[in-house]
Design a protein around this motif. Structure first.
Motif, short mmCIF file in Angstrom:
data_model
loop_
_atom_site.label_atom_id
_atom_site.label_comp_id
_atom_site.label_asym_id
_atom_site.label_seq_id
_atom_site.Cartn_x
_atom_site.Cartn_y
_atom_site.Cartn_z
N VAL A 1 0.87 -0.85 0.08
CA VAL A 1 0.24 0.39 0.02
C VAL A 1 0.99 1.30 -0.27
CG1 VAL A 1 -1.99 1.61 0.99
CG2 VAL A 1 -1.81 -1.30 1.61
N PRO A 2 0.83 1.78 -0.84
CA PRO A 2 1.57 2.72 -1.46
C PRO A 2 1.58 4.50 -0.77
CG PRO A 2 0.81 2.70 -3.30
CD PRO A 2 -0.17 1.84 -1.89
N ARG A 3 2.76 5.28 -0.26
CA ARG A 3 2.18 6.15 0.61
C ARG A 3 0.62 7.12 -0.43
NH1 ARG A 3 7.88 5.41 1.12
NH2 ARG A 3 8.71 4.89 3.40
N GLY A 4 0.43 7.43 0.36
CA GLY A 4 -0.52 8.88 -0.56
C GLY A 4 -1.87 7.93 -0.99
N PHE A 5 -2.06 6.77 -0.61
CA PHE A 5 -2.75 6.14 -0.84
C PHE A 5 -4.43 6.17 0.46
CE2 PHE A 5 -6.11 2.63 0.46
CZ PHE A 5 -6.47 2.11 -1.03
N GLY A 6 -4.11 7.05 0.96
CA GLY A 6 -5.06 7.49 1.98
C GLY A 6 -5.89 8.27 1.42
N GLU A 7 -4.85 9.56 1.13
CA GLU A 7 -5.45 10.91 0.48
C GLU A 7 -6.38 10.64 -0.44
OE1 GLU A 7 -2.06 13.36 -1.24
OE2 GLU A 7 -1.44 12.66 1.31
N ASN A 8 -6.53 9.51 -1.29
CA ASN A 8 -7.48 9.38 -3.11
C ASN A 8 -6.84 8.10 -3.05
OD1 ASN A 8 -8.42 11.04 -4.26
ND2 ASN A 8 -6.91 11.07 -6.00
N PRO A 9 -8.10 6.99 -2.73
CA PRO A 9 -8.14 5.47 -2.75
C PRO A 9 -9.00 5.27 -3.39
CG PRO A 9 -9.14 6.46 -0.41
CD PRO A 9 -8.98 7.52 -1.09
N ILE A 10 -9.97 5.77 -3.81
CA ILE A 10 -10.87 4.97 -4.98
C ILE A 10 -10.50 5.50 -6.13
CG2 ILE A 10 -13.34 5.03 -5.40
CD1 ILE A 10 -12.24 3.69 -2.46
N SER A 11 -10.51 4.49 -6.90
CA SER A 11 -9.90 5.44 -8.35
C SER A 11 -10.82 5.35 -9.56
CB SER A 11 -8.92 4.09 -9.11
OG SER A 11 -9.80 2.69 -8.88
N PHE A 12 -12.39 4.97 -9.12
CA PHE A 12 -13.66 5.46 -9.73
C PHE A 12 -13.97 6.34 -10.57
CE2 PHE A 12 -17.01 7.31 -7.19
CZ PHE A 12 -16.44 5.57 -6.09
#
Lengths: 435, 316
Positions: free
Chosen positions: A112-123
């Protein structure tokens, strides 16, 4: 005229009680093994072992990891198992996780990369790649074709069930960005809903996996980038596995066949005559062992050469590893043959007993289907077989490209198996030594 | 044995067996057997099937551990390396490799005794010649005739040129022609001074081949001497009269008992000191109301000795 023939055959079969019993035991034993593996009668569905590395350490990523950990289909490792030298090992990193996949400790690792929590959803439309959510890295071993797909699906499921608040928040952001913002009332209502979601997540029931939720797949809400770290450059991914798996099984059959020659010699009196010469029982059995070893090694060599010639197996760049594993396997198999010969008193007994043992060993040892597909208990049971250790060793050589030094566990176990089996065979062979 | 062989000269007795006992459960297979062989001697062990001959041979060969007693082969204990080297064993079974040729079989057994190189080649050549298998040297053992297999079986036991040879019924199941060929092989061996123990339940074989004969029954040696001495010891100068008579069985039994004989397979047997006693026998049969069908006078043989000693036929 037929009845006397049938009667004679029945009497002969009943006289050899061991083969008589085994003729019923073999199919029952084999059926039971398959029932355990495929029937799920003991609720031992195989759980996928996954390493999860949380580089982000955000609340969202921690929720995701927690969701993965609570999933009954996976066993999640965030750190290596403690050892005596390292009682409290540090968490996996991306590098150590990749190394663990390469070593075959697990089939899949999630980073789980850094920055994932800021923008977790990709739809939603993604016009700005620079601001798109950083994808979770799924590192896998290409020999296991099932685990990565399963983990990718479970990841999406975990995203839905474990971090609904993050998804809702992300939905608001998308709405803000692409539709045009909320009114103050709308925003307040949304904030209240999010607060309730956070509250629910903090209760024990939160994040539980619901059987009604199906993961949307790797192309779902969370962006996942899959990368094979083992076998990505292999032309024929499973050839080496099957060469070893099938090879070992037939080596066992060959060993049992050549063991039969010893029974023939005992029956004809040749064994007695040999033992009246300068050769003693230990020398005789050792000679037979060496012959069986050479035969088994030659068989393996021919099989791998065939795999090289026909299926493009990269044989010649793995010669040292092949030689080490081939000789170790051949030694264990040859000793197994000697044990069978000394245990049985007739050819019929040998046929029944060897069929039982070889098929059972091959089934639970991974010669018929990969052990990682089996329930955990069955995988552990497989460690009592020659097949499992041999296949693991050959996989290390041909699949993981590991150096010869990495083969020491397999070599040690196979040699130990060979020594123990031969010692038992020698002990039992006392019955031939003197009357 | 071969022209080039120079076996070590030993003054020790080839074989000494002392108070040997071997039991299998309640069955006593060998019951206190003692015997010894002189160099170059051929001793026959004569007895019916199950008498314990093969067990005795297997104990001497070191393949069976006795419950009691002692065996020395040229002064060494049975089963020791020295005893194994000095001793050749031809088992009753065809103990050869069926998928190997005659020559390969001999080479295999020769190498088991440590023969290599020129010595092995010479031994193989000698054995092939001795067994008259030179022209079948390359043939697989399983393709040979029954007699040839027997000869190969014998040759395999002599490949290391032993000084004492144990032959356990080597003519079992062979036709008369092959049997004669085997006799010639053994006689050739004897001519070279090899010491032999030969087990058989055929009286003719023991008479033809052996210097002394041990009569074995129920695991015991009940008589051991030359053929002539055994016959003389049992019958002195007496002869046997065999008479077949017709009449009621009770009358026959009574007549035979009165005259001191016995009935074997429906034939009345009597021992007479002088042929003139036959006339009295005939007279008494007539008086008993029996009709004489056939009458013969026979010098006692080993069969007669066995019958005399055990009350049973040799081939019971």
């Amino acid at each position: 005229m037929i009845i006397p023939i049938v009667r004679t055959a029945i009497i002969a079969l009943r006289r050899d009680r061991v083969s008589f019993v085994l003729s019923f035991v073999v199919p029952i034993a084999f059926f039971s093994i398959f029932a355990v593996i495929f029937g799920g009668q003991h609720d031992t569905v195989p759980r996928v072992k996954v390493i999860v590395v949380d580089e982000d350490r955000s609340r969202v990523s921690q929720q995701l990891v927690k969701g993965l950990e609570s999933d009954g289909s996976m066993i999640v490792f965030t750190a290596p198992a403690p050892t005596k030298s390292q009682p409290s090992p540090s968490d996996y990193t991306a590098a150590t996780a990749e190394a663990a996949v390469k070593a075959g400790d697990v089939s899949v690792a999630l980073i789980v990369p850094r920055g994932f929590g800021e923008n977790p959803i990709s739809f939603g439309p993604n016009s700005d790649p620079a601001k798109s959510s950083p994808a979770i890295q799924l590192l896998n071993d290409a020999s296991d074709t099932i685990a990565p797909q399963m983990v990718a699906g479970l990841l999406q499921k975990a995203a839905i069930t474990a971090m609904p608040e993050a998804m809702a928040e992300q939905g608001m952001k998308y709405t803000d960005k692409y539709i045009g913002g909320f009114t103050p009332d709308q925003r307040k209502t949304m904030e209240d809903s999010l607060a309730q979601m956070r509250q629910r997540e903090n209760t024990p029931a939160a994040g539980g996996d619901s059987p009604d939720h199906n993961g949307p797949g790797s192309s779902g809400f969370i962006s996942v980038h899959t990368r094979s770290v083992v076998g990505e450059n292999k032309k024929s991914p499973m050839i080496s596995f099957y060469a070893a798996a099938i090879g070992v099984m037939f080596l066992l059959f060959t060993a049992s066949g050549s063991a039969g020659a010893l029974l023939d010699e005992a029956e004809s009196g040749t064994l007695d005559r040999v033992l009246s010469s300068r050769i003693n029982m230990t020398g005789l059995l050792a000679g037979k062992l060496v012959f069986n070893l050479l035969l088994a090694f030659t068989q393996l060599t021919v099989m791998f050469l065939w795999a090289w010639a026909v299926f493009k197996l990269d044989f010649f760049s793995h010669l040292p590893g092949f030689a080490v594993m081939g000789l170790s396997t051949a030694f264990a198999v040859a000793a197994f043959g000697m044990l069978l010969a000394s245990l049985c008193r007739t050819r019929a007994q040998l046929g029944a007993l060897s069929t039982l043992l070889i098929l059972v060993m091959s089934a639970i040892g991974g010669s018929m289907f990969p052990r990682f597909l089996m329930p955990a208990a069955m995988q552990k049971a497989g460690l009592w077989t020659i097949n499992a250790w041999a296949i693991d060793g050959f996989t290390k050589v041909f699949w993981r490209d590991l150096p010869v030094t990495a083969l020491w566990p397999q070599v040690c176990v196979l040699l130990a198996i060979g020594i123990v089996l031969f010692a038992i065979a020698r002990r039992i062979a006392n019955r031939w030594e003197y009357a | 044995m071969s022209a080039n062989s120079t076996p070590a000269v030993s003054t020790a007795t080839p074989l000494k067996v002392d108070s040997l006992v071997k039991r299998y459960g309640q069955t006593v297979a060998v019951d206190g057997v003692s015997l010894s062989l002189a160099a170059g001697e051929c001793l026959g062990l004569l007895g019916p099937n199950g008498a314990g001959k093969s067990t005795l041979i297997r104990v001497i060969a070191g393949r069976v551990i006795p419950n009691a007693g002692r065996i020395e082969v040229f002064g060494s204990a049975a089963g020791s390396q020295a005893a194994r080297a000095a001793l050749g064993w031809v088992p009753q079974e065809l103990a050869i490799y069926p998928r190997l040729s005659s020559k390969e079989n001999l080479r295999a057994f020769g190498s088991y005794y440590g023969l290599t190189g020129k010595k092995l080649n010479e031994a193989v050549a000698w054995c092939l010649k001795w067994a008259a298998l030179e022209d079948r040297a390359g043939d697989l053992a399983r393709t040979l005739s029954g007699g040839m297999k027997r000869r190969l079986n014998m040759a395999a036991g002599l490949i290391h040129q032993p000084r004492l040879v144990l032959m356990d019924e080597p003519t079992v199941g062979v036709d008369p022609q092959s049997r004669n060929r085997i006799f010639e092989m053994i006689e050739a061996l004897r001519a070279q001074g090899t010491t032999i123990i030969y087990t058989t339940h055929y009286m003719e074989e023991a008479e033809r081949l052996c210097d002394r004969i041990a009569i074995v029954d129920h695991g015991r040696v009940i008589a051991l001497d030359t053929k002539e001495a055994l016959v003389k010891g049992a019958f002195a100068s007496r002869s046997q009269v065999l008479a077949r008579v017709e009449g009621s069985p009770a009358a026959v039994e009574a007549w035979v008992a009165q005259r001191g004989g016995r009935v074997v397979d429906g034939t009345a047997e009597f021992t007479v000191e002088h042929p003139s006693e036959i006339a009295a026998l005939l007279e008494s049969s007539s008086s008993a109301g029996l009709e004489l069908v056939d009458l013969s006078l026979r010098r006692p043989n080993l069969e007669s000795v066995f019958l005399h000693l055990t009350g049973r036929e040799l081939r019971d």
